[in-house]
Design a protein around this motif. Structure first.
Motif, short mmCIF file in Angstrom:
data_model
loop_
_atom_site.label_atom_id
_atom_site.label_comp_id
_atom_site.label_asym_id
_atom_site.label_seq_id
_atom_site.Cartn_x
_atom_site.Cartn_y
_atom_site.Cartn_z
N ASP A 239 -51.95 -52.88 -16.46
CA ASP A 239 -52.88 -53.12 -17.53
C ASP A 239 -54.41 -52.85 -17.61
O ASP A 239 -54.88 -53.74 -18.38
CB ASP A 239 -52.89 -54.78 -17.86
CG ASP A 239 -51.56 -55.18 -17.88
OD1 ASP A 239 -50.85 -54.71 -18.30
OD2 ASP A 239 -51.69 -56.59 -17.15
N GLY A 240 -54.52 -51.52 -17.54
CA GLY A 240 -55.77 -50.93 -17.54
C GLY A 240 -56.89 -51.03 -16.70
O GLY A 240 -58.23 -50.77 -16.80
N LYS A 241 -56.93 -52.15 -15.28
CA LYS A 241 -57.45 -52.88 -15.20
C LYS A 241 -57.94 -52.95 -13.48
O LYS A 241 -56.49 -52.54 -13.39
CB LYS A 241 -58.16 -54.41 -15.32
CG LYS A 241 -58.57 -54.50 -16.50
CD LYS A 241 -58.46 -55.87 -16.92
CE LYS A 241 -57.38 -56.94 -17.49
NZ LYS A 241 -57.73 -57.65 -17.28
N PRO A 242 -58.38 -52.60 -12.56
CA PRO A 242 -58.28 -52.48 -11.09
C PRO A 242 -57.57 -53.83 -10.56
O PRO A 242 -58.11 -54.47 -11.05
CB PRO A 242 -59.04 -52.47 -10.31
CG PRO A 242 -60.37 -52.83 -11.57
CD PRO A 242 -59.82 -52.11 -12.76
N GLU A 243 -56.59 -53.85 -9.62
CA GLU A 243 -55.43 -54.50 -9.24
C GLU A 243 -55.49 -54.36 -7.80
O GLU A 243 -55.20 -53.22 -7.34
CB GLU A 243 -54.24 -54.36 -10.13
CG GLU A 243 -53.39 -55.78 -9.42
CD GLU A 243 -53.90 -57.14 -9.42
OE1 GLU A 243 -53.05 -58.41 -9.43
OE2 GLU A 243 -54.14 -57.73 -10.63
N LEU A 244 -56.09 -55.56 -7.09
CA LEU A 244 -56.13 -55.25 -5.73
C LEU A 244 -54.50 -55.02 -5.40
O LEU A 244 -53.71 -56.72 -5.87
CB LEU A 244 -56.75 -56.33 -4.71
CG LEU A 244 -57.72 -55.80 -5.30
CD1 LEU A 244 -58.66 -56.77 -3.96
CD2 LEU A 244 -59.32 -53.77 -3.80
#
Length: 272
Positions: A239-244
Motif C-alpha cells: 500500500d505504498g509504504k514500508p512493511e517489515l
C-alpha cells in the motif's frame, strides 16, 4: 531486473523472514562469554530445520556454515569457529532461511556481556540508521533516498559507512535487484514500486569506512581495526509504504528489552 511480489508471495516471504527472526531470538538466549560461534551455528541450523526451512547461507556461493558471524572488527561474512566469545565482544550474526521457495535474510549485532560506551553508541546509531533508511523505502522514492538517509545519519555521528558491501533485493534468490547501498544521493537510482522486497542492512564502522578482505575469501574487517556494527531487516512495499517482514521482537523478548521501534512499519500487530 526487479522482481515484483504479489501479496501472497509477500506473506510467504514473511514466513521465511520470521523463521530467521525466531532463530536470532534463540541465539540471543545463548550469547555469553565462553560460547563459541560454531556452537551458535549448530543451534541456528537446528532451529531453522525444525521450522521446516533450509539454512539459506549453507552452501550459498560455497559458504561453509549456516551463519555469518562477525565479531568486533569484522564487518560481515565471518566464518564460525571454536574461539570462545569474551566479555566486551560484539558479534554480528547474519542468518538466512529458505522456505516455500523464498528467502528470509536478517541480521543483528549483539553485545557479549557489558561493552564499552563507545561501542554501545555505535550499535545504537547503526540500528537507528536502519529505521532511518526504511522510512525512505516507499513508493516513488529511489534507491539513493535510502542510501543518502543512512549515510547522513551515520556520518553526522562521525562513523564510516562501508561502500563495497550493500543491501539487496530479496525473493526466490538471496540476492536480487536492486542493490541497496548505505550511501548515495537523493533522487538517484531505481524507483520504488508496490510489491518490491529488499533487505536493508547498514554496515557501519566506528572509524574509517575502508575495509579489507582476508585470505579465506570471506572475512571482511575494518582497515583501522576499529569495531563495526551491522543490522538488517527484510522490508516490502505494501500500500505504498514500508512493511517489515522480519522483526527483532524475539531478540528483545529473550533479552528483556521493551521497544516500539518497529510499530510504524507494521500494518497489523505482530503476534509472538
Amino acid at each position: 531486473m526487479i522482481v515484483i511480489k504479489t501479496r501472497e508471495e509477500i506473506e510467504l516471504m514473511r514466513e521465511s523472514a520470521l523463521i530467521v527472526s525466531k532463530t536470532l531470538g534463540e541465539l540471543a538466549k545463548e550469547i555469553k562469554p565462553g560460547v563459541t560461534t560454531l556452537e551458535l551455528d549448530k543451534i541456528a541450523e537446528t532451529c531453522i530445520r525444525d521450522h521446516g526451512a533450509i539454512p539459506g547461507f549453507l552452501g550459498l556461493y560455497d559458504f561453509p556454515n549456516t551463519l555469518c558471524m562477525s565479531p568486533n572488527t569484522q564487518v560481515v561474512h565471518g566464518i564460525p569457529n571454536n574461539t570462545p566469545l569474551v566479555e566486551g565482544d560484539i558479534i554480528s550474526i547474519d542468518c538466512g532461511a529458505l522456505k516455500n521457495g523464498f528467502y528470509g535474510d536478517h541480521a543483528y549485532t549483539f553485545a557479549v556481556g557489558e561493552i564499552d560506551p563507545e561501542t554501545e553508541k555505535l550499535l545504537k546509531i547503526t540500528k537507528e540508521s536502519l529505521y532511518v533508511g526504511i522510512r525512505e523505502f516507499k513508493i516513488n522514492n529511489r534507491v539513493g533516498d535510502v542510501g543518502y538517509a543512512i549515510q547522513k545519519y551515520c556520518e553526522d555521528h562521525g562513523y564510516g559507512v562501508v561502500r563495497e558491501l550493500v543491501g539487496h533485493g530479496l525473493g526466490k534468490k538471496m540476492h536480487e535487484d536492486p542493490e541497496m547501498p548505505n550511501y548515495g544521493k537523493r533522487g538517484r537510482g531505481k524507483k520504488f514500486v508496490e510489491g518490491m522486497v529488499v533487505a536493508i542492512e547498514p554496515m557501519i564502522n566506528q572509524g574509517t569506512h575502508r575495509i579489507k578482505q582476508h585470505s579465506d575469501g570471506w572475512t571482511i574487517t575494518t582497515l583501522d581495526n576499529k569495531p563495526s556494527a551491522h543490522f538488517e531487516h527484510d522490508v516490502a512495499i505494501v500500500d505504498g509504504k514500508p512493511e517489515l517482514l522480519s522483526t527483532f521482537a524475539y531478540i528483545y523478548d529473550a533479552l528483556g528489552i521493551e521497544s516500539n521501534e518497529e510499530d510504524e512499519f507494521r500494518q497489523k500487530a505482530l503476534v509472538l
